[in-house]
Scaffold this motif. Structure first.
Motif, PDB file in Angstrom:
ATOM      1  N   ASN A  23      -4.116   8.987 -11.516  1.00  0.00           N
ATOM      2  CA  ASN A  23      -3.986  10.334 -10.955  1.00  0.00           C
ATOM      3  C   ASN A  23      -2.620  10.485 -10.283  1.00  0.00           C
ATOM      4  N   PRO A  24      -1.694  11.257 -10.867  1.00  0.00           N
ATOM      5  CA  PRO A  24      -0.332  11.345 -10.321  1.00  0.00           C
ATOM      6  C   PRO A  24      -0.276  11.773  -8.862  1.00  0.00           C
ATOM      7  N   THR A  25      -1.156  12.691  -8.465  1.00  0.00           N
ATOM      8  CA  THR A  25      -1.144  13.163  -7.081  1.00  0.00           C
ATOM      9  C   THR A  25      -1.591  12.065  -6.123  1.00  0.00           C
ATOM     10  N   LEU A  26      -2.709  11.405  -6.468  1.00  0.00           N
ATOM     11  CA  LEU A  26      -3.205  10.304  -5.637  1.00  0.00           C
ATOM     12  C   LEU A  26      -2.201   9.159  -5.595  1.00  0.00           C
ATOM     13  N   LEU A  27      -1.588   8.889  -6.744  1.00  0.00           N
ATOM     14  CA  LEU A  27      -0.636   7.788  -6.817  1.00  0.00           C
ATOM     15  C   LEU A  27       0.583   8.040  -5.937  1.00  0.00           C
TER      16      LEU A  27
ATOM     17  N   LEU B 203       1.683   5.630  -2.848  1.00  0.00           N
ATOM     18  CA  LEU B 203       2.955   4.924  -2.836  1.00  0.00           C
ATOM     19  C   LEU B 203       3.795   5.290  -1.609  1.00  0.00           C
ATOM     20  N   GLN B 204       3.699   6.526  -1.166  1.00  0.00           N
ATOM     21  CA  GLN B 204       4.402   6.917   0.059  1.00  0.00           C
ATOM     22  C   GLN B 204       3.870   6.115   1.252  1.00  0.00           C
ATOM     23  N   LYS B 205       2.547   5.965   1.314  1.00  0.00           N
ATOM     24  CA  LYS B 205       1.943   5.217   2.417  1.00  0.00           C
ATOM     25  C   LYS B 205       2.243   3.728   2.286  1.00  0.00           C
ATOM     26  N   PHE B 206       2.184   3.220   1.065  1.00  0.00           N
ATOM     27  CA  PHE B 206       2.492   1.799   0.855  1.00  0.00           C
ATOM     28  C   PHE B 206       3.941   1.509   1.252  1.00  0.00           C
TER      29      PHE B 206
ATOM     30  N   VAL C 263       7.561   0.780  -9.719  1.00  0.00           N
ATOM     31  CA  VAL C 263       8.772   0.268  -9.078  1.00  0.00           C
ATOM     32  C   VAL C 263       9.762   1.401  -8.819  1.00  0.00           C
ATOM     33  N   ALA C 264       9.957   2.259  -9.815  1.00  0.00           N
ATOM     34  CA  ALA C 264      10.897   3.373  -9.650  1.00  0.00           C
ATOM     35  C   ALA C 264      10.455   4.320  -8.545  1.00  0.00           C
ATOM     36  N   LYS C 265       9.146   4.611  -8.481  1.00  0.00           N
ATOM     37  CA  LYS C 265       8.635   5.509  -7.451  1.00  0.00           C
ATOM     38  C   LYS C 265       8.752   4.874  -6.061  1.00  0.00           C
ATOM     39  N   LEU C 266       8.533   3.564  -5.961  1.00  0.00           N
ATOM     40  CA  LEU C 266       8.698   2.901  -4.672  1.00  0.00           C
ATOM     41  C   LEU C 266      10.160   2.903  -4.237  1.00  0.00           C
TER      42      LEU C 266
ATOM     43  N   VAL D 119      -9.637 -10.319   4.940  1.00  0.00           N
ATOM     44  CA  VAL D 119      -9.737  -9.483   3.741  1.00  0.00           C
ATOM     45  C   VAL D 119     -10.246  -8.122   4.187  1.00  0.00           C
ATOM     46  N   LEU D 120      -9.661  -7.063   3.636  1.00  0.00           N
ATOM     47  CA  LEU D 120     -10.100  -5.719   3.973  1.00  0.00           C
ATOM     48  C   LEU D 120     -10.453  -4.959   2.703  1.00  0.00           C
ATOM     49  N   ILE D 121     -11.579  -4.277   2.719  1.00  0.00           N
ATOM     50  CA  ILE D 121     -12.009  -3.427   1.616  1.00  0.00           C
ATOM     51  C   ILE D 121     -12.015  -1.996   2.140  1.00  0.00           C
ATOM     52  N   GLY D 122     -11.234  -1.111   1.503  1.00  0.00           N
ATOM     53  CA  GLY D 122     -11.152   0.245   2.020  1.00  0.00           C
ATOM     54  C   GLY D 122     -10.599   1.231   1.013  1.00  0.00           C
ATOM     55  N   HIS D 123     -10.529   2.484   1.424  1.00  0.00           N
ATOM     56  CA  HIS D 123     -10.057   3.560   0.558  1.00  0.00           C
ATOM     57  C   HIS D 123      -8.534   3.507   0.424  1.00  0.00           C
ATOM     58  N   ALA D 124      -8.059   3.849  -0.773  1.00  0.00           N
ATOM     59  CA  ALA D 124      -6.616   3.846  -1.013  1.00  0.00           C
ATOM     60  C   ALA D 124      -5.882   4.784  -0.053  1.00  0.00           C
ATOM     61  N   ASP D 125      -6.522   5.873   0.360  1.00  0.00           N
ATOM     62  CA  ASP D 125      -5.879   6.812   1.291  1.00  0.00           C
ATOM     63  C   ASP D 125      -5.563   6.174   2.636  1.00  0.00           C
ATOM     64  N   ASP D 126      -6.309   5.108   2.975  1.00  0.00           N
ATOM     65  CA  ASP D 126      -6.184   4.501   4.293  1.00  0.00           C
ATOM     66  C   ASP D 126      -5.315   3.242   4.286  1.00  0.00           C
ATOM     67  N   VAL D 127      -4.558   3.036   3.209  1.00  0.00           N
ATOM     68  CA  VAL D 127      -3.836   1.764   3.072  1.00  0.00           C
ATOM     69  C   VAL D 127      -2.877   1.507   4.227  1.00  0.00           C
TER      70      VAL D 127
END
Length: 262
Positions: free
Chosen positions: A16-20, A24-27, A85-88, A240-248
């Motif tokens: 999903n381009p929007t989610l991705l 990546l901004q949060k990462f 890599v390019a987006k990061l 180890v943490l298991i969680g939602h990608a939004d909360d990275v």
């Protein structure tokens, strides 16, 4: 104090381009040393369909025949990895794309044929992971981004489960860093109630885990993740943490939104 984050992001975000872009901004904003491991199975399936190469699965696992290993190598190691890599880089994160074959970081063994021949699928042993090249990249301020590919040391690329790669890297690097391994997926964490996305269990240790199992709180889908989590911890990974990608991003702090396993 945690000084390395090993983060695996699942296919639902990659597709999903929007989610991705949001992920990546949060990462990219995460401070300190970090490694990203990604999948891309749905993209590989679509690309295979376009090339007339049908995907086959047994028990949810891809059969990787000679044609399919070419597809997943192109998609995982090329298209998806280099786009990430390019987006990061665009987000100010000095990323470098890798597979397990690069610098011999993750040698693997082709899965033996038993009841099912999975084809060119690699199984990783933790003691085979070469930590030194990764340390050099991390200490140089780079962020490794791993495609889910390994190699057999004889010239053959192997398709390897991204969760396994993340765990293996975290365990190998735990000899040199205090590591938090983070699995990002579509849920907010381990849930008290599978039908309530907000019923997150914030902390689980081995005793709590056994109590939850005895009370049948845990669903079949989360049990393997927890078993893998405790296996990583018992092999030296700090958390180890298991969680939602939004909360990275928040899940790399002391105030986590997902489920922290210790």
């Amino acid at each position: 104090m945690i000084d390395l984050f090993v983060i695996k992001v699942g296919g639902n975000v990659i597709d999903n381009p929007t989610l991705l872009e949001a992920f990546l901004q949060k990462f990219a904003a995460i401070k300190g040393k970090k490694i990203l491991i990604h999948g891309g199975g749905k993209i590989a399936t679509r690309m295979g369909d376009q090339l007339g190469i049908a995907s086959r699965y047994v028990n949810g696992r891809r059969i990787t025949d000679a044609a399919t290993i070419d597809v997943v190598t192109m998609v995982y190691g090329g298209l998806v990895n280099k786009q990430l890599v390019a987006k990061l880089q665009a987000n100010g994160c000095n990323a470098i794309g890798l597979t397990g074959a690069d610098a011999n970081i993750i040698p693997a063994v082709k899965r033996p044929v038993k009841e099912i021949d999975f084809g060119f699928v690699g199984d990783v042993t933790t003691d085979s992971v070469q930590a030194a090249p990764l340390q050099a990249l991390l200490e140089a301020g780079m962020t490794p981004v791993f495609a889910p590919l390994t190699h057999d040391g004889k010239g053959q690329i192997l398709n390897t489960n991204a969760d396994t790669i993340a765990s293996s890297l975290a365990i190998a690097l735990s000899q040199h860093y205090s590591v938090r391994l983070i699995y990002c997926f579509e849920k907010k964490g381990v849930l008290h109630d599978a039908n309530d996305d907000n019923a997150v269990i914030n902390l689980i240790d081995r005793q709590i885990y056994e109590e939850l199992k005895a009370d049948n709180v845990l669903t079949d889908g989360i049990l393997p993740k927890l078993e893998n989590a405790f296996a990583a911890i018992e092999s030296g990974v700090a958390e180890v943490l298991i969680g939602h990608a939004d909360d990275v991003q928040s899940n790399t702090t002391d105030t986590v939104a997902g489920t922290l396993i210790r």
